[in-house]
Design a protein around this motif. Structure first.
Motif, PDB file in Angstrom:
ATOM      1  N   GLU A 134      -5.860   3.235   8.784  1.00  0.00           N
ATOM      2  CA  GLU A 134      -6.843   2.373   9.414  1.00  0.00           C
ATOM      3  C   GLU A 134      -6.670   0.905   9.004  1.00  0.00           C
ATOM      4  OE1 GLU A 134     -10.780   3.852   8.917  1.00  0.00           O
ATOM      5  OE2 GLU A 134     -10.305   5.830   9.759  1.00  0.00           O
ATOM      6  N   GLY A 135      -5.635   0.638   8.218  1.00  0.00           N
ATOM      7  CA  GLY A 135      -5.390  -0.718   7.738  1.00  0.00           C
ATOM      8  C   GLY A 135      -4.347  -1.446   8.573  1.00  0.00           C
ATOM      9  N   LYS A 152      -0.796  -7.377  -1.518  1.00  0.00           N
ATOM     10  CA  LYS A 152      -1.518  -6.190  -1.962  1.00  0.00           C
ATOM     11  C   LYS A 152      -3.029  -6.331  -1.832  1.00  0.00           C
ATOM     12  CE  LYS A 152      -2.100  -3.403  -6.124  1.00  0.00           C
ATOM     13  NZ  LYS A 152      -1.682  -3.221  -7.523  1.00  0.00           N
ATOM     14  N   ARG A 156      -8.323   8.606   0.048  1.00  0.00           N
ATOM     15  CA  ARG A 156      -8.599   7.170   0.173  1.00  0.00           C
ATOM     16  C   ARG A 156      -7.375   6.423   0.678  1.00  0.00           C
ATOM     17  NH1 ARG A 156      -7.745   3.115  -3.364  1.00  0.00           N
ATOM     18  NH2 ARG A 156      -7.403   4.537  -5.113  1.00  0.00           N
ATOM     19  N   PHE A 157      -6.213   6.772   0.151  1.00  0.00           N
ATOM     20  CA  PHE A 157      -4.993   6.112   0.606  1.00  0.00           C
ATOM     21  C   PHE A 157      -4.708   6.426   2.074  1.00  0.00           C
ATOM     22  CE2 PHE A 157      -3.486   5.441  -3.860  1.00  0.00           C
ATOM     23  CZ  PHE A 157      -3.299   4.075  -3.735  1.00  0.00           C
ATOM     24  N   VAL A 201      -6.914   6.895   4.428  1.00  0.00           N
ATOM     25  CA  VAL A 201      -7.791   6.028   5.216  1.00  0.00           C
ATOM     26  C   VAL A 201      -7.274   4.598   5.216  1.00  0.00           C
ATOM     27  CG1 VAL A 201     -10.102   5.035   5.366  1.00  0.00           C
ATOM     28  CG2 VAL A 201      -9.827   7.472   4.862  1.00  0.00           C
ATOM     29  N   GLU A 202      -6.915   4.088   4.025  1.00  0.00           N
ATOM     30  CA  GLU A 202      -6.448   2.703   3.931  1.00  0.00           C
ATOM     31  C   GLU A 202      -5.167   2.489   4.724  1.00  0.00           C
ATOM     32  OE1 GLU A 202      -6.106   1.458  -0.103  1.00  0.00           O
ATOM     33  OE2 GLU A 202      -8.202   1.876  -0.591  1.00  0.00           O
ATOM     34  N   ALA A 203      -4.280   3.484   4.695  1.00  0.00           N
ATOM     35  CA  ALA A 203      -2.998   3.333   5.391  1.00  0.00           C
ATOM     36  C   ALA A 203      -3.164   3.413   6.901  1.00  0.00           C
ATOM     37  CB  ALA A 203      -2.012   4.400   4.914  1.00  0.00           C
ATOM     38  N   ASN A 214      -4.569  -5.682   1.725  1.00  0.00           N
ATOM     39  CA  ASN A 214      -4.445  -4.406   2.454  1.00  0.00           C
ATOM     40  C   ASN A 214      -5.804  -3.762   2.653  1.00  0.00           C
ATOM     41  OD1 ASN A 214      -1.670  -4.408   2.805  1.00  0.00           O
ATOM     42  ND2 ASN A 214      -1.310  -3.584   0.741  1.00  0.00           N
ATOM     43  N   LEU A 263       0.826  -1.204   0.000  1.00  0.00           N
ATOM     44  CA  LEU A 263       0.000   0.000   0.000  1.00  0.00           C
ATOM     45  C   LEU A 263       0.861   1.254   0.000  1.00  0.00           C
ATOM     46  CD1 LEU A 263      -2.781   1.328   0.208  1.00  0.00           C
ATOM     47  CD2 LEU A 263      -2.563   1.206   2.692  1.00  0.00           C
TER      48      LEU A 263
END
Length: 286
Positions: free
Chosen positions: A261-262, A283, A254-255, A257-259, A286, A228
């Motif tokens: 909260e992931g 990948k 979006r990235f 949030v993904e980073a 993630n 990610l």
């Protein structure tokens, strides 16, 4: 696949030309775990790029973009004499001798370059020998260029009387600047690896015998990091030099949030705290 097994298998693939059965329109694709190796496979003609080859490259990279498990791509030429020595001039009478045909030809090049540049994962160009004309343009669509000290680069299209398309121009100029590109075009010179490194066309130089090890090492380091993080890094660095659009802002949000909260951030921090190597998911996880 363990790191040692990956290194051995990728080295084996890069040390040999692809089997003829895997070559389509002079382009071959092989896979080592989560890394793809794309080979320009016409060594008897210094891997010259035909119209069919450009179209095949677009298809290959479009298909690779759909793979959730992919971590990196290595793009290389078969043999040791060339990455790619430009266009296959012998086919020009049937493919590039009218304005309409040239427009179609140039658009095929542009589509291939965009497919390479837009692949979500890092693309490493492994350059030995000649990277001339379309070969030089193609490496600029990659993310990183590692070259051996015997490599030579140039775009001597003035000797043919063709024009450089807009997509190719932007791809090269964003790396070396308009002035250096003009010099290459106006002079028709082929420059050595040292000059290519000096002007920013190449990021790393190696001795010819060390090129494969350098490429394999970088691919291994990419695999060990958060997919990610590297996907976001490729996208955001691609935004440099142009106005930020609303779509760009949405992508960055979006990235974020993904980073944050992931799982990768949690694993990275835990590994640092516990003084161990992080183990990130693939990948698609993630």
């Amino acid at each position: 696949m363990t790191e040692d097994a990956f290194t051995q298998e990728l080295n084996a693939v890069l040390n040999t030309d692809p089997p003829a059965a895997q070559v389509v329109d002079r382009v071959a694709t092989q896979t080592v775990d989560d890394v793809a190796v794309v080979t320009l496979a016409k060594p008897e003609a210094f891997n010259a790029l035909s119209l069919a080859s450009w179209r095949r490259l677009r298809t290959v990279f479009t298909e690779l973009a759909q793979r959730d498990d992919l971590r990196a791509v290595v793009l290389r030429g078969a043999g040791t004499k060339a990455f790619a020595a430009g266009a296959d001039i012998k086919e020009f009478p049937g493919t590039r001798m009218t304005a309409a045909a040239a427009t179609d030809y140039n658009e095929s090049i542009a589509r291939a370059l965009r497919a390479v540049a837009e692949l979500p994962v890092p693309v490493i160009a492994a350059v030995q020998g000649l990277a001339v004309g379309g070969g030089c343009e193609l490496i600029t669509a990659c993310d990183v260029r590692i070259a051996s000290t015997d490599a030579r680069f140039g775009i001597p299209i003035g000797k043919l009387g063709v024009t450089l398309g807009y997509t190719e121009t932007v791809s090269v100029a964003r790396l070396i600047g308009p002035a250096e590109l003009k010099y290459l075009l106006f002079s028709g010179d082929l420059i050595g690896a040292g000059d290519a490194h000096r002007i920013g066309l190449v990021q790393r130089l190696t001795e010819p015998g060390d090129l494969i090890d350098a490429v394999t090492t970088l691919a291994g380091r990419i695999r060990a990091q958060s997919a990610l993080t590297l996907k976001a890094a490729k996208l955001v660095t691609g935004m440099v030099g142009r106005p930020l659009t609303d779509a760009d802002a949405d992508t960055l949000a979006r990235f974020t949030v993904e980073a944050y909260e992931g799982p990768d951030l949690k694993e990275g921090v835990a590994a640092f705290t516990e003084r161990r190597t992080p183990v990130f998911g693939r990948k698609g996880e993630n």
